[in-house]
Write an enzyme that holds these catalytic residues in place. Structure first.
Site, PDB file in Angstrom:
ATOM      1  NE  ARG A  62      -4.011   2.003   2.451  1.00 34.68           N
ATOM      2  CZ  ARG A  62      -3.983   2.544   3.530  1.00 34.68           C
ATOM      3  NH1 ARG A  62      -3.148   2.515   4.536  1.00 34.68           N
ATOM      4  NH2 ARG A  62      -4.781   3.758   3.604  1.00 34.68           N
ATOM      5  CG  HIS A  66      -1.200   5.192  -0.570  1.00 33.19           C
ATOM      6  ND1 HIS A  66      -1.982   5.851   0.533  1.00 33.19           N
ATOM      7  CD2 HIS A  66      -1.996   4.217  -1.046  1.00 33.19           C
ATOM      8  CE1 HIS A  66      -3.224   5.166   0.659  1.00 33.19           C
ATOM      9  NE2 HIS A  66      -3.158   4.498  -0.330  1.00 33.19           N
ATOM     10  CG  ASN A  94      -0.634   8.561   2.546  1.00 29.82           C
ATOM     11  OD1 ASN A  94      -1.404   7.571   1.936  1.00 29.82           O
ATOM     12  ND2 ASN A  94       0.018   9.443   2.113  1.00 29.82           N
ATOM     13  CG  HIS A 191      -7.774  -3.609  -2.522  1.00 32.14           C
ATOM     14  ND1 HIS A 191      -8.887  -3.045  -3.035  1.00 32.14           N
ATOM     15  CD2 HIS A 191      -6.946  -2.709  -2.020  1.00 32.14           C
ATOM     16  CE1 HIS A 191      -8.547  -1.567  -2.952  1.00 32.14           C
ATOM     17  NE2 HIS A 191      -7.198  -1.499  -2.310  1.00 32.14           N
TER      18      HIS A 191
END
Length: 321
Positions: A62, A66, A94, A191
């Site tokens: 993740r 990001h 975040n 995911h």
């Protein structure tokens, strides 16, 4: 025969060397002479961290997404805030990022072995590959040669795709970064690792619209289960839902769940409802090998987004030199 050899050699070269969207040349063998042990150090550190904390793979993957979606893959997400600047890691989307300590540990070891050589941006790109492999997923050659950015602004995190985004919004967001609708569906498969707190999906569970109390694209049994985990009022700040039923294993279960109406986010479930992406979701749900092959390629393309070639190699990933 010579022509065949030449074509094969060219094909290998194209795999090992890539041109990023910013025009920077990246190379799978970038550290071969300056720090040949770099990838071994990164992998060993990630493996040990994962044994200690099984949540590390989802968190590192993740973190890489990001980072690349804001200013490109330049490790700006790793920079700490300063008195005069609120950094990306402290932007609202975040706040829940974690495992920065793992990257710090990798960087410390690399600075001892090869000082001022391996960029934090490359560490994060290699680490993202390694956590997928450690979780049972595919491997790929990570192109390297990124430099670290010097700018990180919390207000830019508003540009990250939200869990409430629909497919049209997601396709537009990915296209702005040179990524296709297929890349969107493929990278959403990340995911398969991880967990979400209730706040990211509870709008689907109650007062969803004037016509439906609950999001009608949710499987009713799954919706009832989520309501049980996320009651109103909810005093458990840690309450939430695993993003697939094998959340520590990298597999295609995520797509099977989306096909069955059990995608946790609006952004997940909307992929099934849009004709541009439905066929890809269904294909990956049927064929894990296909998903693995596509995921490896999509991660290389994601890693090419907005690469910095005239930045620096940070000595400490949390601060600019």
């Amino acid at each position: 025969m010579g022509r065949v050899r030449m074509i094969c050699s060219l094909h290998v070269l194209l795999i090992l060397v890539g041109v990023s969207l910013s025009g920077a040349i990246l190379d799978a063998n970038y550290y071969q002479k300056t720090c040949p042990q770099a990838e071994d150090i990164i992998y060993t550190t990630l493996r040990n961290a994962t044994v200690y904390d099984p949540k590390v793979p989802a968190r590192i993957l993740r973190m890489f997404f990001h980072d690349c979606f804001i200013r490109g893959c330049d490790a700006s997400v790793l920079l700490d805030s300063t008195p005069g600047n609120k950094a990306e890691k402290d932007g609202p989307p975040n706040i829940s990022l974690a495992a920065f300590y793992v990257i710090d540990d990798v960087k410390t070891k690399l600075e001892q072995s090869c000082p001022k050589t391996v960029s934090c941006a490359d560490i994060l790109a290699v680490a993202a590959r390694d956590v997928v492999v450690l979780s049972g997923g595919p491997s790929w050659s990570v192109l390297k040669g990124r430099k670290d950015g010097r700018t990180s602004r919390a207000n830019e995190t508003i540009n990250l795709p939200a869990p409430s985004s629909n497919t049209s919004q997601l396709i537009q967001s990915f296209a702005q970064r040179g990524l296709s609708a297929k890349d969107l569906v493929t990278l959403s498969g990340g995911h398969t690792l991880g967990f979400s707190h209730c706040s990211s999906f509870e709008a689907r569970l109650r007062n969803f619209s004037s016509a439906h109390d609950t999001d009608p694209t949710l499987d009713p049994k799954f919706a009832a289960d989520l309501k049980g985990k996320c009651p109103k009022p909810n005093t458990d700040r840690n309450a939430g839902q695993l993003l697939d039923s094998t959340a520590s294993v990298f597999d295609n279960d995520y797509y099977k769940r989306v096909v069955g109406g059990r995608g946790v986010f609006v952004s997940d479930q909307s992929l099934l409802g849009d004709y541009r992406t439905r066929w890809i979701v269904e294909a990956f749900a049927r064929d894990q090998g296909l998903f693995f092959r596509e995921f490896a390629g999509a991660m290389v393309r994601l890693g090419n987004v907005g690469v910095v070639e005239n930045g620096e190699v940070r000595v400490n990933c949390r601060v600019v030199n």
